[in-house]
Motif scaffolding. Sequence first.
Motif, PDB file in Angstrom:
ATOM      1  N   MET A   1       0.828  -1.276  -0.288  1.00 39.51           N
ATOM      2  CA  MET A   1       0.057   0.037   0.100  1.00 39.51           C
ATOM      3  C   MET A   1       0.851   1.394  -0.052  1.00 39.51           C
ATOM      4  N   ILE A   2       0.733   2.195  -1.115  1.00 41.59           N
ATOM      5  CA  ILE A   2       1.266   3.460  -0.737  1.00 41.59           C
ATOM      6  C   ILE A   2       0.523   4.450  -0.043  1.00 41.59           C
ATOM      7  N   THR A   3       1.601   4.997   0.730  1.00 40.19           N
ATOM      8  CA  THR A   3       1.013   6.039   1.797  1.00 40.19           C
ATOM      9  C   THR A   3       1.664   7.508   1.489  1.00 40.19           C
ATOM     10  N   GLY A   4       0.830   8.431   1.813  1.00 37.56           N
ATOM     11  CA  GLY A   4       1.513  10.015   1.415  1.00 37.56           C
ATOM     12  C   GLY A   4       0.899  10.890   2.542  1.00 37.56           C
ATOM     13  N   ASN A   5       1.333  12.065   2.170  1.00 31.75           N
ATOM     14  CA  ASN A   5       0.823  13.224   3.015  1.00 31.75           C
ATOM     15  C   ASN A   5       0.752  14.534   2.105  1.00 31.75           C
ATOM     16  N   VAL A   6       0.150  15.686   2.665  1.00 38.32           N
ATOM     17  CA  VAL A   6      -0.074  16.668   2.079  1.00 38.32           C
ATOM     18  C   VAL A   6       0.968  17.823   2.364  1.00 38.32           C
ATOM     19  N   GLN A   7       1.432  18.443   1.488  1.00 33.98           N
ATOM     20  CA  GLN A   7       2.467  19.514   1.985  1.00 33.98           C
ATOM     21  C   GLN A   7       2.171  20.912   1.209  1.00 33.98           C
ATOM     22  N   LEU A   8       2.423  22.008   1.648  1.00 35.21           N
ATOM     23  CA  LEU A   8       2.243  23.305   0.941  1.00 35.21           C
ATOM     24  C   LEU A   8       3.550  23.643   0.709  1.00 35.21           C
ATOM     25  N   LYS A   9       3.730  24.046  -0.560  1.00 29.29           N
ATOM     26  CA  LYS A   9       4.990  24.604  -0.952  1.00 29.29           C
ATOM     27  C   LYS A   9       4.973  25.602  -2.018  1.00 29.29           C
ATOM     28  N   SER A  10       5.378  26.951  -1.808  1.00 29.47           N
ATOM     29  CA  SER A  10       5.293  28.013  -2.600  1.00 29.47           C
ATOM     30  C   SER A  10       4.133  28.137  -3.022  1.00 29.47           C
ATOM     31  N   GLY A  11       3.136  28.078  -2.174  1.00 27.80           N
ATOM     32  CA  GLY A  11       1.641  28.450  -2.280  1.00 27.80           C
ATOM     33  C   GLY A  11       0.715  27.619  -2.808  1.00 27.80           C
ATOM     34  N   ARG A  12       1.396  26.160  -3.233  1.00 23.93           N
ATOM     35  CA  ARG A  12       0.703  24.937  -4.113  1.00 23.93           C
ATOM     36  C   ARG A  12       0.627  24.043  -2.852  1.00 23.93           C
ATOM     37  N   TYR A  13      -0.214  23.191  -3.259  1.00 30.12           N
ATOM     38  CA  TYR A  13      -0.538  22.019  -2.518  1.00 30.12           C
ATOM     39  C   TYR A  13       0.088  20.729  -3.262  1.00 30.12           C
ATOM     40  N   TYR A  14       0.817  19.802  -2.665  1.00 26.93           N
ATOM     41  CA  TYR A  14       1.303  18.541  -3.367  1.00 26.93           C
ATOM     42  C   TYR A  14       1.101  17.497  -2.338  1.00 26.93           C
ATOM     43  N   LEU A  52      -4.109   8.987  -3.980  1.00 28.24           N
ATOM     44  CA  LEU A  52      -3.957   7.798  -3.657  1.00 28.24           C
ATOM     45  C   LEU A  52      -4.574   6.539  -4.297  1.00 28.24           C
ATOM     46  N   LEU A  53      -5.647   6.961  -4.606  1.00 29.71           N
ATOM     47  CA  LEU A  53      -6.665   6.000  -5.309  1.00 29.71           C
ATOM     48  C   LEU A  53      -5.846   5.579  -6.587  1.00 29.71           C
ATOM     49  N   GLU A  54      -5.445   6.535  -7.181  1.00 29.51           N
ATOM     50  CA  GLU A  54      -4.757   6.322  -8.639  1.00 29.51           C
ATOM     51  C   GLU A  54      -3.648   5.241  -8.266  1.00 29.51           C
ATOM     52  N   TYR A  55      -2.857   5.559  -7.326  1.00 31.09           N
ATOM     53  CA  TYR A  55      -1.413   4.992  -7.119  1.00 31.09           C
ATOM     54  C   TYR A  55      -1.703   3.783  -6.518  1.00 31.09           C
ATOM     55  N   ASN A  56      -2.716   3.446  -5.748  1.00 32.95           N
ATOM     56  CA  ASN A  56      -2.987   2.444  -5.073  1.00 32.95           C
ATOM     57  C   ASN A  56      -3.908   1.084  -5.881  1.00 32.95           C
ATOM     58  N   GLY A  57      -4.278   1.796  -7.183  1.00 29.36           N
ATOM     59  CA  GLY A  57      -5.259   0.719  -8.052  1.00 29.36           C
ATOM     60  C   GLY A  57      -6.497   0.688  -7.274  1.00 29.36           C
ATOM     61  N   GLY A  58      -7.092   1.620  -6.692  1.00 25.60           N
ATOM     62  CA  GLY A  58      -8.389   1.927  -6.288  1.00 25.60           C
ATOM     63  C   GLY A  58      -8.858   1.390  -4.950  1.00 25.60           C
ATOM     64  N   VAL A  59      -7.657   1.209  -4.111  1.00 20.99           N
ATOM     65  CA  VAL A  59      -7.639   0.701  -2.626  1.00 20.99           C
ATOM     66  C   VAL A  59      -7.004   1.728  -1.793  1.00 20.99           C
ATOM     67  N   VAL A  60      -7.956   2.190  -1.079  1.00 18.45           N
ATOM     68  CA  VAL A  60      -7.478   3.569   0.002  1.00 18.45           C
ATOM     69  C   VAL A  60      -7.731   2.882   1.331  1.00 18.45           C
ATOM     70  N   LYS A  61      -6.879   2.914   2.438  1.00 19.77           N
ATOM     71  CA  LYS A  61      -7.378   2.968   4.003  1.00 19.77           C
ATOM     72  C   LYS A  61      -7.261   4.312   4.638  1.00 19.77           C
ATOM     73  N   LYS A  62      -8.534   4.615   4.975  1.00 19.22           N
ATOM     74  CA  LYS A  62      -8.393   5.913   5.348  1.00 19.22           C
ATOM     75  C   LYS A  62      -7.665   6.143   6.688  1.00 19.22           C
ATOM     76  N   GLU A  63      -7.005   7.007   6.987  1.00 20.20           N
ATOM     77  CA  GLU A  63      -6.274   7.089   8.330  1.00 20.20           C
ATOM     78  C   GLU A  63      -7.221   7.543   9.395  1.00 20.20           C
TER      79      GLU A  63
END
Length: 66
Positions: A1-14, A52-63
Amino acid sequence: MITGNVQLKSGRYYVLLNLKDQYGKRKVKWVNLGLDENASKDEVDLAYYSVLLEYNGGVVKKESAS
């Protein structure tokens, strides 16, 4: 499972995705959400989970918030 987080950098969300290479080492991939810093939390969350859905093939476990 691929995990991730959201960051704000130079006024844009990544989304920072934690990927593993063929040797098992963690690699971080930055994905631009196309949202600026004025976006609402709901917009950011929706974009984050769609990536996350795109990179996990449609499966996401909500934190869960502890």
